[in-house]
Motif scaffolding. Structure first.
Motif, PDB file in Angstrom:
ATOM      1  N   ALA A 163       0.819  -1.215   0.000  1.00  0.00           N
ATOM      2  CA  ALA A 163       0.000   0.000   0.000  1.00  0.00           C
ATOM      3  C   ALA A 163       0.853   1.265   0.000  1.00  0.00           C
ATOM      4  N   LEU A 164       1.984   1.229   0.736  1.00  0.00           N
ATOM      5  CA  LEU A 164       2.824   2.429   0.851  1.00  0.00           C
ATOM      6  C   LEU A 164       4.108   2.331   0.035  1.00  0.00           C
ATOM      7  N   LYS A 165       4.223   1.253  -0.762  1.00  0.00           N
ATOM      8  CA  LYS A 165       5.389   1.053  -1.634  1.00  0.00           C
ATOM      9  C   LYS A 165       6.690   1.088  -0.828  1.00  0.00           C
ATOM     10  N   LEU A 166       6.728   0.260   0.193  1.00  0.00           N
ATOM     11  CA  LEU A 166       7.896   0.136   1.056  1.00  0.00           C
ATOM     12  C   LEU A 166       8.413  -1.298   0.990  1.00  0.00           C
ATOM     13  N   ASP A 167       9.610  -1.532   1.523  1.00  0.00           N
ATOM     14  CA  ASP A 167      10.107  -2.904   1.595  1.00  0.00           C
ATOM     15  C   ASP A 167      10.232  -3.332   3.050  1.00  0.00           C
ATOM     16  N   SER A 168      10.576  -4.607   3.240  1.00  0.00           N
ATOM     17  CA  SER A 168      10.576  -5.158   4.594  1.00  0.00           C
ATOM     18  C   SER A 168      11.613  -4.513   5.501  1.00  0.00           C
ATOM     19  N   SER A 169      12.706  -4.031   4.933  1.00  0.00           N
ATOM     20  CA  SER A 169      13.728  -3.376   5.756  1.00  0.00           C
ATOM     21  C   SER A 169      13.208  -2.074   6.360  1.00  0.00           C
ATOM     22  N   GLU A 170      12.212  -1.482   5.714  1.00  0.00           N
ATOM     23  CA  GLU A 170      11.639  -0.234   6.216  1.00  0.00           C
ATOM     24  C   GLU A 170      10.469  -0.477   7.163  1.00  0.00           C
ATOM     25  N   VAL A 171       9.756  -1.576   6.962  1.00  0.00           N
ATOM     26  CA  VAL A 171       8.552  -1.830   7.748  1.00  0.00           C
ATOM     27  C   VAL A 171       8.805  -2.852   8.861  1.00  0.00           C
ATOM     28  N   PHE A 172       9.338  -4.011   8.501  1.00  0.00           N
ATOM     29  CA  PHE A 172       9.431  -5.097   9.482  1.00  0.00           C
ATOM     30  C   PHE A 172      10.682  -5.036  10.355  1.00  0.00           C
ATOM     31  N   ASN A 173      11.827  -4.817   9.740  1.00  0.00           N
ATOM     32  CA  ASN A 173      13.081  -4.881  10.504  1.00  0.00           C
ATOM     33  C   ASN A 173      13.086  -3.971  11.733  1.00  0.00           C
ATOM     34  N   PRO A 174      12.621  -2.722  11.634  1.00  0.00           N
ATOM     35  CA  PRO A 174      12.640  -1.868  12.831  1.00  0.00           C
ATOM     36  C   PRO A 174      11.730  -2.349  13.969  1.00  0.00           C
ATOM     37  N   VAL A 175      10.691  -3.133  13.662  1.00  0.00           N
ATOM     38  CA  VAL A 175       9.795  -3.589  14.729  1.00  0.00           C
ATOM     39  C   VAL A 175      10.113  -5.011  15.170  1.00  0.00           C
ATOM     40  N   LEU A 176      11.214  -5.574  14.654  1.00  0.00           N
ATOM     41  CA  LEU A 176      11.584  -6.931  15.062  1.00  0.00           C
ATOM     42  C   LEU A 176      11.836  -7.026  16.570  1.00  0.00           C
ATOM     43  N   PRO A 177      12.544  -6.057  17.189  1.00  0.00           N
ATOM     44  CA  PRO A 177      12.669  -6.120  18.657  1.00  0.00           C
ATOM     45  C   PRO A 177      11.313  -6.043  19.367  1.00  0.00           C
ATOM     46  N   ALA A 178      10.411  -5.211  18.847  1.00  0.00           N
ATOM     47  CA  ALA A 178       9.082  -5.122  19.448  1.00  0.00           C
ATOM     48  C   ALA A 178       8.345  -6.448  19.323  1.00  0.00           C
ATOM     49  N   MET A 179       8.555  -7.138  18.220  1.00  0.00           N
ATOM     50  CA  MET A 179       7.953  -8.462  18.047  1.00  0.00           C
ATOM     51  C   MET A 179       8.494  -9.429  19.104  1.00  0.00           C
ATOM     52  N   GLY A 180       9.786  -9.274  19.429  1.00  0.00           N
ATOM     53  CA  GLY A 180      10.360 -10.084  20.503  1.00  0.00           C
ATOM     54  C   GLY A 180       9.676  -9.828  21.830  1.00  0.00           C
ATOM     55  N   PHE A 181       9.339  -8.552  22.097  1.00  0.00           N
ATOM     56  CA  PHE A 181       8.560  -8.224  23.298  1.00  0.00           C
ATOM     57  C   PHE A 181       7.214  -8.946  23.255  1.00  0.00           C
ATOM     58  N   GLY A 182       6.613  -8.982  22.067  1.00  0.00           N
ATOM     59  CA  GLY A 182       5.319  -9.643  21.928  1.00  0.00           C
ATOM     60  C   GLY A 182       5.403 -11.132  22.191  1.00  0.00           C
ATOM     61  N   VAL A 183       6.451 -11.772  21.683  1.00  0.00           N
ATOM     62  CA  VAL A 183       6.639 -13.209  21.925  1.00  0.00           C
ATOM     63  C   VAL A 183       6.793 -13.477  23.420  1.00  0.00           C
ATOM     64  N   ALA A 184       7.585 -12.629  24.088  1.00  0.00           N
ATOM     65  CA  ALA A 184       7.759 -12.781  25.537  1.00  0.00           C
ATOM     66  C   ALA A 184       6.430 -12.626  26.263  1.00  0.00           C
ATOM     67  N   TRP A 185       5.619 -11.660  25.834  1.00  0.00           N
ATOM     68  CA  TRP A 185       4.314 -11.462  26.464  1.00  0.00           C
ATOM     69  C   TRP A 185       3.409 -12.673  26.262  1.00  0.00           C
ATOM     70  N   VAL A 186       3.448 -13.271  25.078  1.00  0.00           N
ATOM     71  CA  VAL A 186       2.632 -14.459  24.809  1.00  0.00           C
ATOM     72  C   VAL A 186       3.004 -15.579  25.780  1.00  0.00           C
TER      73      VAL A 186
END
Length: 477
Positions: free
Chosen positions: A165-188
């Motif tokens: 939708a925003l014409k971005l790639d994964s390095s711009e969207v996913f990579n920066p939130v990978l640590p936050a995803m780790g927080f999410g896994v810990a919360w689960v």
């Protein structure tokens, strides 16, 4: 007018299903039809409904044959070693089982496909929960939490849509939130521990029932196994020997393991061993093909079930008995999916969803522009109950990103915020996604019960990941 009708339809749907005033199936069909009639779309109603049904038809076909396939494998004992291993490791402790559920879900959900995750994990674990008398809402809830976090992967639907939708790639969207995803896994994992501890307190630490202890001699635990998608049984029923009746009226005793007791068919161990090996190899091959997308998912499950049925139940009578046994499970799940197609077909075809998106964006105050990423992150999960993933990511997100850009905020930050909740942690609770009905249908719980039970925990996942994103600099406060 269309926006108001759309919001009203979703609100009434959630109200009726969560308060059990109407069945989900009836509400999914009649409420959008009523909204279309009120909105003046009576002449287009047939086309709108057929359009929605055609979109969910592949999913419905896939689920029908997937339920049959995994039910066959459960009956054949494919998951028995896993079940015994979990029971042995858990030593009858519901807390350990619940944490193991979270770990298994996090691993299986790496493929980014919610439907296959629910099919595999629930099929494997539901017998364990029944054996211990655990609440199936714990199973559906923990699987929901794990699958929600893992749906953030770059090949998952929400992240792919955000990038497109925003014409971005994964390095711009996913990579920066990978640590936050780790927080999410810990919360689960933490949430599964807390839910498991609560279940342990409810049940106490139980010893798993096994052939050598609780099951009387002469009774086969495989005869007690219910279909994986059963929606009626919560605790295990007394063991019984299943004896399907053939077309000629003769009772054919179900195959059991050697040593089942008087009257049991003695099956030579070597053929049964090779049958287990075949089933394992077939299932592994099927999962690999699903991940690699060798063929469309419906085709894979159609072929997989046909092969499995031919090998495990070679005669016509056996195949008919298999279909009769699991027909109810198939109908319960697939009808929900087609009913959801009626809802999404009408909301999309009448442009109600588009109008809802524009209305939502219009109420965002300009002064809030610099804080838009945080607002998007926090509201994304609840809005999964209102917007389909396409409507949000292709309708709402571009407008929000453009608004944020006007305040000097990078649109990529809005995309990162969106995938922290919108159809990630929120998709296994949304009535707008077909896979939700796979989860609740196979777990044997209602949608309203599931939403009430796990909503706050899923929302907690989004809040924890949002805090993690702020701490790690994925987007500013």
């Amino acid at each position: 007018m269309p926006a108001a009708l759309g919001f009203a339809t979703i609100a009434v749907l959630l109200l009726l299903t969560m308060t059990k005033r109407a069945s989900v199936l009836v509400a999914l069909i009649l409420l959008p039809v009523l909204a279309a009639l009120i909105g003046g779309f009576a002449s287009d109603l047939g086309e709108l409904i057929l359009g929605g049904l055609s979109k969910v038809a592949p999913t419905g076909i896939m689920i029908a044959f997937a339920v049959l396939y995994f039910s066959l494998m459960v009956d054949a004992g494919l998951f028995d070693p896993l079940i015994r291993g979990l029971l042995r490791a858990a030593r009858g402790d519901p807390l350990r089982i619940t944490v193991a559920t979270a770990v298994l879900t996090l691993c299986v959900a790496l493929d980014g496909d919610g439907a296959s995750t629910f099919l595999i994990t629930v099929s494997a674990l539901l017998p364990v929960y029944k054996r211990l008398g655990m609440n199936p809402l714990v199973l559906s809830g923990v699987v929901c939490l794990g699958a929600g976090v893992m749906n953030m992967v770059p090949w998952g639907g929400p992240t792919v849509r955000a990038m497109a939708a925003l014409k971005l790639d994964s390095s711009e969207v996913f990579n920066p939130v990978l640590p936050a995803m780790g927080f999410g896994v810990a919360w689960v994992l933490v949430a599964s521990y807390l839910l498991g501890r609560r279940e342990r307190n409810r049940l106490g630490t139980l010893s798993p029932r096994g052939p050598a202890t609780d099951v009387p001699k002469g009774e086969d635990e495989r005869g007690n196994r219910e279909p994986a998608a059963s929606t009626t049984t919560v605790t295990a029923e007394p063991s019984r020997q299943v004896t399907p009746t053939t077309a000629g009226g003769q009772e054919r005793q179900a195959l059991g393991s050697p040593g089942d007791g008087p009257g049991a068919v003695r099956v030579p161990p070597l053929p049964r061993t090779w049958l287990h090996i075949f089933n394992l190899l077939l299932t592994v091959a099927l999962v690999v093909c699903l991940i690699q997308e060798v063929l469309p998912l419906p085709v894979l499950f159609v072929l997989g079930f046909a092969i499995a049925a031919l090998v495990n139940h070679p005669t016509w009578e056996q195949q008919q008995a298999l279909l009769d046994k699991h027909a109810k499970s198939v109908v319960l799940v697939t009808t929900m999916i087609f009913a959801a197609g009626v809802l999404t077909g009408i909301l999309s075809g009448t442009k109600m969803i588009d109008e809802m998106a524009e209305t939502f964006v219009s109420v965002v105050p300009d002064s809030f522009g610099s804080h838009l990423p945080v607002a998007v992150a926090v509201t994304g999960m609840p809005l999964s109950l209102v917007f389909t993933p396409d409507a949000y990511y292709f309708g709402v997100l571009p407008v929000l990103a453009e608004t944020a850009n006007g305040f000097g905020t990078d649109p990529a930050e809005v995309a990162r915020a969106a995938i922290l909740g919108q159809m990630t942690t929120g998709f296994p609770l949304s009535p707008l996604t077909a896979s939700t009905f796979i989860l609740v249908g196979m777990s044997g719980v209602s949608l309203g019960e599931h939403q009430r039970f796990i909503f706050r925990w899923a929302f907690g996942t989004t809040l924890v990941m949002t805090a993690g994103a702020l701490v790690t600099g994925a987007f500013p406060l």
